[in-house]
Write an enzyme that holds these catalytic residues in place. Sequence first.
Site, short mmCIF file in Angstrom:
data_model
loop_
_atom_site.label_atom_id
_atom_site.label_comp_id
_atom_site.label_asym_id
_atom_site.label_seq_id
_atom_site.Cartn_x
_atom_site.Cartn_y
_atom_site.Cartn_z
CG ASP A 270 -2.77 -8.48 0.56
OD1 ASP A 270 -2.01 -8.77 1.51
OD2 ASP A 270 -3.81 -7.80 0.69
CG HIS B 127 -6.55 -5.48 1.59
ND1 HIS B 127 -6.00 -6.35 2.50
CD2 HIS B 127 -7.76 -5.12 2.08
CE1 HIS B 127 -6.84 -6.50 3.52
NE2 HIS B 127 -7.91 -5.76 3.30
CG ASP C 44 -4.94 -10.19 3.15
OD1 ASP C 44 -4.65 -10.67 2.03
OD2 ASP C 44 -4.65 -9.02 3.47
CG HIS D 205 -1.98 -1.06 1.19
ND1 HIS D 205 -2.80 -1.28 0.11
CD2 HIS D 205 -2.31 -1.99 2.13
CE1 HIS D 205 -3.60 -2.31 0.38
NE2 HIS D 205 -3.31 -2.76 1.59
ZN LIG Z 1 -4.10 -7.31 2.56
#
Ligand SMILES: [Zn+2]
Length: 304
Positions: A159, A161, A242, A122
């Site tokens: 991931d 996200h 995740d 991120h």
């Molecule tokens: Zn994540």
Amino acid sequence: MRIYTHAACLKHSGGIGHPESPARLAAVLDGLRGAGLRGVEWCEAPPATRAQLRLAHAESLLERVLDTPIHGSLQIDADTAMNEDSPEAAQRAAGGVCAAIDAVLHGDCTRAFCAVRPPGHHATADTAMGFCLFNSIAVGAAHAIARHGLQRVAIVDFDVHHGNGTQDIFEHDGRVLYLSTHQRNIYPGTGLPWERGVGNVLNVALPEGSGGDAFRAAYTHTLLPELDAFRPQLLLISAGFDAHRLDPLAGLNLDADDYAWVTRELVALAQRHARGRVVSALEGGYSLTALRDCSLAHVRALLD
Ligand SMILES: [Zn+2]
């Protein structure tokens, strides 16, 4: 293969009760060490140099993360904070990826896994966010290009996200192909299908509740053909776990077998184009049980 890690990565903390906890990495290391894997060489992750970090990040971010005095803790954004050990952890997370890339490109090993934290995907060129300080995989990709002269580096990010930071850093750089599968409509809100960079970004956003079949179909029909056409000289993985069904922060329903499957597919692809060279780095994953099982399944598949 090699596994890079460092004790400093176990000391970084974003605060008591934070989901991105030292216990995460402890679970990963426990699982890997307890499995008695043959053919694994354990290595200390060195700190990334400031010159390496500057390949992907603005000087202002280096100053914020490395030079700000920290008394107890330093809040970066609503869900990201540092303690006194965080600068070293972030520097070693990125440095571990660079060292792993040096090792595979020098032929010291063919594959490597970086068991490091904080996660990185991120973090944009100038902003630490979403539990991430430096974008380790992006620093590594930029290092592979700058130091080793590679022309085609692929980053696969599974991931749950979207890796907005990685996309931000490379969306104008056709030497890097960024491919992501993630859950639609969750943090950080980016990763929509029409975000294509200069044709070097491909996002597949899966709806909540998607399981292994949808995940595998996305790779089989969309991501793997794109990777094959790109012919990467080096394959990097942002390995977040995740998207597992037990994860408390997201809503996809993958199992450890799905991570083993995608890893085998990526290794096979790297064998076709990149002399088998794969460097993977830990990103998210917040169920300790799932994290242990999935990282072990991932590393076993990298070993094959
Ligand atoms: Zn994540």
